[in-house]
Design a protein around this motif. Structure first.
Motif, PDB file in Angstrom:
ATOM      1  N   ALA A   1       0.834  -1.208   0.000  1.00 43.49           N
ATOM      2  CA  ALA A   1       0.000   0.000   0.000  1.00 43.49           C
ATOM      3  C   ALA A   1       0.869   1.260   0.000  1.00 43.49           C
ATOM      4  N   ILE A   2       1.936   1.253   0.779  1.00 40.83           N
ATOM      5  CA  ILE A   2       2.846   2.402   0.837  1.00 40.83           C
ATOM      6  C   ILE A   2       3.580   2.541  -0.493  1.00 40.83           C
ATOM      7  N   TYR A   3       4.025   1.432  -1.052  1.00 39.31           N
ATOM      8  CA  TYR A   3       4.691   1.422  -2.359  1.00 39.31           C
ATOM      9  C   TYR A   3       3.762   2.041  -3.403  1.00 39.31           C
ATOM     10  N   GLU A   4       2.501   1.642  -3.380  1.00 38.37           N
ATOM     11  CA  GLU A   4       1.531   2.131  -4.361  1.00 38.37           C
ATOM     12  C   GLU A   4       1.336   3.637  -4.257  1.00 38.37           C
ATOM     13  N   GLU A   5       1.422   4.176  -3.047  1.00 37.88           N
ATOM     14  CA  GLU A   5       1.304   5.626  -2.878  1.00 37.88           C
ATOM     15  C   GLU A   5       2.460   6.360  -3.545  1.00 37.88           C
ATOM     16  N   GLY A   6       3.584   5.686  -3.725  1.00 36.48           N
ATOM     17  CA  GLY A   6       4.752   6.303  -4.337  1.00 36.48           C
ATOM     18  C   GLY A   6       4.774   6.232  -5.854  1.00 36.48           C
TER      19      GLY A   6
ATOM     20  N   ILE B   1       4.404   2.426  14.179  1.00 40.12           N
ATOM     21  CA  ILE B   1       3.851   3.182  15.297  1.00 40.12           C
ATOM     22  C   ILE B   1       2.577   2.438  15.700  1.00 40.12           C
ATOM     23  N   ASP B   2       2.540   2.048  16.953  1.00 37.33           N
ATOM     24  CA  ASP B   2       1.424   1.245  17.471  1.00 37.33           C
ATOM     25  C   ASP B   2       1.172   0.014  16.608  1.00 37.33           C
ATOM     26  N   GLY B   3       2.260  -0.589  16.118  1.00 37.78           N
ATOM     27  CA  GLY B   3       2.167  -1.809  15.337  1.00 37.78           C
ATOM     28  C   GLY B   3       1.859  -1.609  13.864  1.00 37.78           C
ATOM     29  N   GLU B   4       1.507  -0.393  13.467  1.00 36.13           N
ATOM     30  CA  GLU B   4       1.166  -0.120  12.070  1.00 36.13           C
ATOM     31  C   GLU B   4       2.420   0.266  11.289  1.00 36.13           C
ATOM     32  N   VAL B   5       2.633  -0.360  10.130  1.00 33.91           N
ATOM     33  CA  VAL B   5       3.771  -0.033   9.275  1.00 33.91           C
ATOM     34  C   VAL B   5       3.491   1.290   8.573  1.00 33.91           C
ATOM     35  N   LEU B   6       4.349   2.287   8.839  1.00 36.90           N
ATOM     36  CA  LEU B   6       4.202   3.607   8.225  1.00 36.90           C
ATOM     37  C   LEU B   6       5.337   3.935   7.265  1.00 36.90           C
ATOM     38  N   GLY B   7       6.329   3.054   7.188  1.00 36.69           N
ATOM     39  CA  GLY B   7       7.421   3.242   6.256  1.00 36.69           C
ATOM     40  C   GLY B   7       8.261   1.995   6.180  1.00 36.69           C
ATOM     41  N   TRP B   8       9.012   1.871   5.099  1.00 37.18           N
ATOM     42  CA  TRP B   8       9.894   0.713   4.945  1.00 37.18           C
ATOM     43  C   TRP B   8      11.120   1.104   4.133  1.00 37.18           C
ATOM     44  N   ALA B   9      12.177   0.339   4.331  1.00 38.81           N
ATOM     45  CA  ALA B   9      13.418   0.546   3.593  1.00 38.81           C
ATOM     46  C   ALA B   9      14.077  -0.813   3.375  1.00 38.81           C
ATOM     47  N   ALA B  10      14.719  -0.960   2.223  1.00 36.75           N
ATOM     48  CA  ALA B  10      15.370  -2.230   1.900  1.00 36.75           C
ATOM     49  C   ALA B  10      16.492  -1.974   0.900  1.00 36.75           C
ATOM     50  N   LEU B  11      17.315  -2.992   0.711  1.00 38.07           N
ATOM     51  CA  LEU B  11      18.424  -2.911  -0.241  1.00 38.07           C
ATOM     52  C   LEU B  11      18.268  -3.961  -1.334  1.00 38.07           C
TER      53      LEU B  11
ATOM     54  N   ALA C   1      25.055  -1.776  -2.925  1.00 33.75           N
ATOM     55  CA  ALA C   1      23.615  -2.049  -2.975  1.00 33.75           C
ATOM     56  C   ALA C   1      22.863  -0.761  -3.257  1.00 33.75           C
ATOM     57  N   GLU C   2      21.684  -0.912  -3.799  1.00 38.35           N
ATOM     58  CA  GLU C   2      20.800   0.220  -4.071  1.00 38.35           C
ATOM     59  C   GLU C   2      19.689   0.235  -3.038  1.00 38.35           C
ATOM     60  N   ASN C   3      19.461   1.407  -2.472  1.00 37.90           N
ATOM     61  CA  ASN C   3      18.445   1.483  -1.429  1.00 37.90           C
ATOM     62  C   ASN C   3      17.101   1.948  -1.963  1.00 37.90           C
ATOM     63  N   SER C   4      16.054   1.485  -1.288  1.00 39.04           N
ATOM     64  CA  SER C   4      14.681   1.949  -1.504  1.00 39.04           C
ATOM     65  C   SER C   4      14.130   2.356  -0.155  1.00 39.04           C
ATOM     66  N   ILE C   5      13.391   3.451  -0.137  1.00 39.17           N
ATOM     67  CA  ILE C   5      12.742   3.898   1.096  1.00 39.17           C
ATOM     68  C   ILE C   5      11.419   4.550   0.721  1.00 39.17           C
ATOM     69  N   TYR C   6      10.390   4.142   1.423  1.00 36.99           N
ATOM     70  CA  TYR C   6       9.037   4.641   1.170  1.00 36.99           C
ATOM     71  C   TYR C   6       8.357   4.947   2.494  1.00 36.99           C
ATOM     72  N   ILE C   7       7.669   6.072   2.540  1.00 33.87           N
ATOM     73  CA  ILE C   7       6.948   6.488   3.731  1.00 33.87           C
ATOM     74  C   ILE C   7       5.487   6.707   3.344  1.00 33.87           C
ATOM     75  N   ALA C   8       4.570   6.224   4.183  1.00 37.16           N
ATOM     76  CA  ALA C   8       3.143   6.437   3.937  1.00 37.16           C
ATOM     77  C   ALA C   8       2.865   7.931   3.851  1.00 37.16           C
ATOM     78  N   ARG C   9       2.028   8.332   2.932  1.00 33.69           N
ATOM     79  CA  ARG C   9       1.726   9.748   2.733  1.00 33.69           C
ATOM     80  C   ARG C   9       1.320  10.434   4.038  1.00 33.69           C
ATOM     81  N   ARG C  10       0.468   9.787   4.792  1.00 33.35           N
ATOM     82  CA  ARG C  10      -0.062  10.397   6.017  1.00 33.35           C
ATOM     83  C   ARG C  10       0.998  10.522   7.111  1.00 33.35           C
TER      84      ARG C  10
END
Length: 159
Positions: free
Chosen positions: A16-21, A51-61, A74-83
Motif C-alpha cells: 500500500a505504501i509502495y503504491e502511494e509512491g 507506530i502502534d504496530g502499524e507499518v508507516l514506512g519501509w526501507a530495503a536494499l 547495494a541500491e536502497n529503496s525507502i518509502y513512507i506512507a503519505r499520512r
C-alpha cells in the motif's frame, strides 16, 4: 516509533505504501508481487517503521550487481506512507538502513531518485549521500521522460 525487520506478513502494508509512491516516488508503473519483491532485494537489511504496530514506512536494499567485485554495493529503496511524511520517519529509517548496511559489510549505497522527488533527494543528503550526477531522460514512465539523480554513500568503515 519502532524500527524492526520487515517480514512477509507486512507485505499488505508495504504494498500500500509502495503504491502511494507511484506518482513521483518510484520508477515502477505496476506494484510487484511479494515473490517478485522478495527475489529482488537482499535478505537483510529490510526494515519497517511502526507506530502502534502499524507499518508507516519501509526501507530495503537491492543488489547492485551479481558480480563478485560489487558484492558490497547495494541500491536502497525507502518509502513512507503519505499520512506519515514530515514526521522524521524517513530519516530514522534511512539512518538505520545505513547502520545495518555498514554492519553487513556493504561499502557503498546508491540511490537513483527521480529528479522531481525533491524530498527524497534532500533526505538522502541529510543522511550523508552525495550527488554523483544527473542522468538526463533516463527513465520513461507513462510516456514521459524523467531525469534521475544518482546519489551514493560510502561506508565510514571503508578506507
Amino acid at each position: 516509533m519502532k524500527i524492526d525487520a520487515l517480514l512477509p506478513g507486512d507485505w499488505h502494508d508495504v504494498r500500500a505504501i509502495y503504491e502511494e509512491g507511484i506518482d513521483i516516488g518510484t520508477f515502477e508503473e505496476l506494484i510487484p508481487t511479494w515473490e517478485e519483491w522478495d527475489r529482488g532485494h537482499l535478505v537483510w537489511p529490510r526494515l519497517a517503521a511502526r507506530i502502534d504496530g502499524e507499518v508507516l514506512g519501509w526501507a530495503a536494499l537491492a543488489p547492485y550487481s551479481d558480480r563478485a567485485c560489487y558484492r558490497g554495493v547495494a541500491e536502497n529503496s525507502i518509502y513512507i506512507a503519505r499520512r506519515a511524511r514530515g514526521r522524521g520517519i524517513g530519516r530514522a529509517l534511512l539512518e538505520r538502513l545505513c547502520q545495518e548496511a555498514d554492519a553487513a559489510q556493504i561499502w557503498t549505497l546508491q540511490a537513483g531518485i527521480l529528479a522531481a522527488n525533491v524530498a527524497s533527494i534532500a533526505l538522502h543528503e541529510k543522511c550523508g549521500f552525495r550527488r554523483v550526477g544527473v542522468r538526463e531522460k533516463l527513465a520513461r514512465k507513462r510516456g514521459e521522460w524523467s531525469d534521475v539523480v544518482l546519489m551514493e554513500r560510502r561506508s565510514q568503515g571503508i578506507g
